[in-house]
Design a protein around this motif. Structure first.
Motif, PDB file in Angstrom:
ATOM      1  N   GLY B  74       0.797  -1.222   0.000  1.00 50.84           N
ATOM      2  CA  GLY B  74       0.000   0.000   0.000  1.00 50.84           C
ATOM      3  C   GLY B  74       0.831   1.274   0.000  1.00 50.84           C
ATOM      4  N   ASP B  75       2.151   1.137   0.086  1.00 53.33           N
ATOM      5  CA  ASP B  75       3.004   2.328   0.100  1.00 53.33           C
ATOM      6  C   ASP B  75       3.607   2.601  -1.269  1.00 53.33           C
ATOM      7  N   PHE B  76       3.820   3.875  -1.541  1.00 52.59           N
ATOM      8  CA  PHE B  76       4.627   4.259  -2.688  1.00 52.59           C
ATOM      9  C   PHE B  76       6.090   4.322  -2.259  1.00 52.59           C
ATOM     10  N   VAL B  77       6.961   4.052  -3.204  1.00 53.64           N
ATOM     11  CA  VAL B  77       8.393   4.038  -2.936  1.00 53.64           C
ATOM     12  C   VAL B  77       9.069   5.029  -3.856  1.00 53.64           C
ATOM     13  N   PHE B  78       9.765   5.999  -3.281  1.00 57.79           N
ATOM     14  CA  PHE B  78      10.618   6.810  -4.132  1.00 57.79           C
ATOM     15  C   PHE B  78      11.852   7.268  -3.401  1.00 57.79           C
ATOM     16  N   SER B  79      12.865   7.463  -4.175  1.00 58.39           N
ATOM     17  CA  SER B  79      14.059   8.096  -3.681  1.00 58.39           C
ATOM     18  C   SER B  79      13.767   9.589  -3.793  1.00 58.39           C
ATOM     19  N   TYR B  80      13.550  10.245  -2.655  1.00 59.08           N
ATOM     20  CA  TYR B  80      13.043  11.617  -2.704  1.00 59.08           C
ATOM     21  C   TYR B  80      13.881  12.540  -3.566  1.00 59.08           C
ATOM     22  N   ASN B  81      15.177  12.542  -3.336  1.00 58.22           N
ATOM     23  CA  ASN B  81      16.007  13.519  -4.052  1.00 58.22           C
ATOM     24  C   ASN B  81      15.977  13.270  -5.559  1.00 58.22           C
ATOM     25  N   SER B  82      15.893  12.016  -5.949  1.00 56.24           N
ATOM     26  CA  SER B  82      15.771  11.713  -7.369  1.00 56.24           C
ATOM     27  C   SER B  82      14.434  12.198  -7.904  1.00 56.24           C
ATOM     28  N   TYR B  83      13.391  11.815  -7.198  1.00 58.97           N
ATOM     29  CA  TYR B  83      12.033  12.127  -7.635  1.00 58.97           C
ATOM     30  C   TYR B  83      11.823  13.633  -7.698  1.00 58.97           C
ATOM     31  N   ILE B  84      12.334  14.328  -6.700  1.00 57.04           N
ATOM     32  CA  ILE B  84      12.020  15.747  -6.563  1.00 57.04           C
ATOM     33  C   ILE B  84      12.967  16.624  -7.360  1.00 57.04           C
ATOM     34  N   ASN B  85      14.260  16.323  -7.284  1.00 59.48           N
ATOM     35  CA  ASN B  85      15.229  17.203  -7.929  1.00 59.48           C
ATOM     36  C   ASN B  85      15.918  16.580  -9.125  1.00 59.48           C
ATOM     37  N   GLY B  86      15.611  15.306  -9.382  1.00 57.81           N
ATOM     38  CA  GLY B  86      16.327  14.639 -10.470  1.00 57.81           C
ATOM     39  C   GLY B  86      17.807  14.500 -10.163  1.00 57.81           C
ATOM     40  N   ARG B  87      18.135  14.569  -8.886  1.00 62.64           N
ATOM     41  CA  ARG B  87      19.541  14.449  -8.489  1.00 62.64           C
ATOM     42  C   ARG B  87      19.776  13.106  -7.816  1.00 62.64           C
ATOM     43  N   PRO B  88      21.016  12.674  -7.730  1.00 58.78           N
ATOM     44  CA  PRO B  88      21.309  11.401  -7.077  1.00 58.78           C
ATOM     45  C   PRO B  88      20.751  11.379  -5.661  1.00 58.78           C
ATOM     46  N   GLY B  89      20.161  10.265  -5.286  1.00 55.39           N
ATOM     47  CA  GLY B  89      19.568  10.155  -3.963  1.00 55.39           C
ATOM     48  C   GLY B  89      20.609   9.897  -2.886  1.00 55.39           C
ATOM     49  N   TYR B  90      20.273  10.234  -1.658  1.00 59.82           N
ATOM     50  CA  TYR B  90      21.149   9.914  -0.535  1.00 59.82           C
ATOM     51  C   TYR B  90      21.023   8.453  -0.145  1.00 59.82           C
ATOM     52  N   GLU B  91      19.850   7.889  -0.442  1.00 60.67           N
ATOM     53  CA  GLU B  91      19.483   6.617   0.162  1.00 60.67           C
ATOM     54  C   GLU B  91      19.466   5.490  -0.855  1.00 60.67           C
ATOM     55  N   SER B  92      19.679   4.277  -0.340  1.00 59.06           N
ATOM     56  CA  SER B  92      19.439   3.092  -1.134  1.00 59.06           C
ATOM     57  C   SER B  92      18.131   2.484  -0.663  1.00 59.06           C
ATOM     58  N   ILE B  93      17.437   1.819  -1.587  1.00 59.93           N
ATOM     59  CA  ILE B  93      16.182   1.172  -1.219  1.00 59.93           C
ATOM     60  C   ILE B  93      16.256  -0.282  -1.652  1.00 59.93           C
ATOM     61  N   GLU B  94      15.993  -1.160  -0.705  1.00 58.32           N
ATOM     62  CA  GLU B  94      16.183  -2.586  -0.904  1.00 58.32           C
ATOM     63  C   GLU B  94      14.898  -3.337  -0.584  1.00 58.32           C
ATOM     64  N   LEU B  95      14.584  -4.338  -1.373  1.00 58.72           N
ATOM     65  CA  LEU B  95      13.442  -5.206  -1.046  1.00 58.72           C
ATOM     66  C   LEU B  95      13.861  -6.224   0.011  1.00 58.72           C
ATOM     67  N   LEU B  96      13.010  -6.418   0.986  1.00 55.29           N
ATOM     68  CA  LEU B  96      13.320  -7.383   2.054  1.00 55.29           C
ATOM     69  C   LEU B  96      12.589  -8.703   1.862  1.00 55.29           C
ATOM     70  N   GLU B  97      11.719  -8.747   0.842  1.00 51.80           N
ATOM     71  CA  GLU B  97      11.013  -9.990   0.509  1.00 51.80           C
ATOM     72  C   GLU B  97      10.840 -10.021  -1.006  1.00 51.80           C
ATOM     73  N   ASN B  98      10.559 -11.191  -1.537  1.00 48.26           N
ATOM     74  CA  ASN B  98      10.114 -11.260  -2.930  1.00 48.26           C
ATOM     75  C   ASN B  98       8.840 -10.422  -3.032  1.00 48.26           C
ATOM     76  N   SER B  99       8.787  -9.553  -4.032  1.00 50.91           N
ATOM     77  CA  SER B  99       7.716  -8.560  -4.023  1.00 50.91           C
ATOM     78  C   SER B  99       7.033  -8.410  -5.379  1.00 50.91           C
ATOM     79  N   LEU B 100       5.791  -7.957  -5.304  1.00 45.82           N
ATOM     80  CA  LEU B 100       5.078  -7.536  -6.506  1.00 45.82           C
ATOM     81  C   LEU B 100       4.857  -6.033  -6.429  1.00 45.82           C
ATOM     82  N   LEU B 101       5.402  -5.342  -7.421  1.00 43.36           N
ATOM     83  CA  LEU B 101       5.322  -3.881  -7.429  1.00 43.36           C
ATOM     84  C   LEU B 101       4.618  -3.399  -8.680  1.00 43.36           C
ATOM     85  N   TYR B 102       4.162  -2.155  -8.676  1.00 42.33           N
ATOM     86  CA  TYR B 102       3.808  -1.467  -9.909  1.00 42.33           C
ATOM     87  C   TYR B 102       4.819  -0.350 -10.098  1.00 42.33           C
TER      88      TYR B 102
END
Lengths: 188, 188
Positions: B74-102
């Motif tokens: 039910g959550d959206f996932v974004f790297s804020y700095n990328s999404y907002i400024n088109g700049r490299p993000g500070y953060e990494s985002i990792e899946l902790l389970e096999n997942s189904l995303l859109y």
DNA sequence: TTCATTTTTTAACATTTGTAAAAAACTGCA
DNA sequence: TGCAGTTTTTTACAAATGTTAAAAAATGAA
């Protein structure tokens, strides 16, 4: 006024027409030190821009008061929960100096967002930039000690430290005033 | 898909036409546990919605890694700095389970925002709600001890604690794993 | 300037949290 | 099942921060 125009355009560039639609709704207002711009538990019906002055946002705890945001010249001021959900805010916002602000009523702003796609995107960008700033502060706190955060403040916003009393800054950094005093003593 | 539609409309209600413009661009994608959705220092070019699975966002420190966000169904996932400024993000985002995303590509989303005022306002609301959630977490941390935050997690998201290893939760709460273990021992 | 008030610093002690290392419990795979 | 690797808990000690109270310094109004 000049500062306001520059800030608006730096959020998201607008055509003159859209810019005008927005700024004609922003009214200058002078308010004294200690004036409460938004009160916890109440719905704030305005967004402000700080042309001259300082504000702080704080929450009341059981025993203590925690300051978690400072606004300086060039910043927009809103009670997020009021602005976003139309619900009573968690925070109170107080002026720390006699200030010159520009005010826009929330319903006026919302109407502009519904009518003008450029302004809707401007409002989107405004929220996104606030989000970005908050995330930076959030992450900084996770990594940096209070001492490092303080020294960074000293470098990036020396004015802030000169104009705001240390109790507020301590709580902003998440430590007691005693600890902040110790930090300052060490640096010297 | 159902979950996605509900979520989109709960952010900001859309007409069927606008809703369709958005969802036809969101492509289902299955990804395995440990997959990196966004990497610190890189520009993430997509926003994801979690239909099934868990993700965490973290930053690398000198010696340690700090997890500061979890995403659930039910959550959206974004790297804020990328999404907002088109700049490299500070953060990494990792899946902790096999997942189904859109997944929706960022440039596609930006184009929708420029063309459709309803979607522009939807995007505004999305950012505002993220801002709101982050502020709540920020304030909670200022007032509550790690122990209180943990107990709140236990109450509000018991699933989260069962599905995520404690090291990550400890760093999310801003304490070491040893301290979290002590907290858990006290509660029992 | 003077005095009362507010703000900041210092001190002593208690409490919390961190660190490092080892033990225990759990997990997944052969 | 058994075993290797991972995760969690426990322990002992060190370091950082909080609490309370008092002293020192700064501020503002008469």
């Amino acid at each position: 006024m000049d500062q306001l125009l520059k800030k608006i355009n730096s959020v998201y560039p607008l055509t003159n027409d859209s810019l005008n639609q927005l700024i004609v709704k922003m009214k200058p207002i002078e308010l004294p030190k200690h004036k409460i711009l938004a009160e916890a538990g109440q719905v704030g019906r305005s967004v402000y821009f700080i042309e001259k002055g300082i504000a702080r946002a704080y929450c009341e705890g059981r025993e203590n008061q925690v300051t978690f945001w400072f606004g300086l010249e060039g910043d927009f001021v809103f009670s997020y929960n009021s602005y976003i959900n139309g619900r009573p805010g968690y925070e109170s916002i107080e002026l720390l100096e006699n200030s010159l602000l520009y005010e826009i009523k929330d319903d006026v702003l919302q109407t502009l967002f519904q009518e003008n796609i450029e302004l809707a995107n401007w409002g989107r960008k405004l929220a996104e930039l606030e989000l970005m700033k908050l995330e930076e502060r959030y992450i900084a706190r996770l990594f940096k000690s209070a001492s490092e955060c303080y020294q960074e403040l000293l470098n990036t916003s020396p004015l802030l430290i000169r104009r705001i009393q240390l109790g507020y800054i301590a709580s902003y950094l998440g430590v007691t005033q005693v600890t902040l005093s110790r930090i300052r003593a060490e640096i010297r």
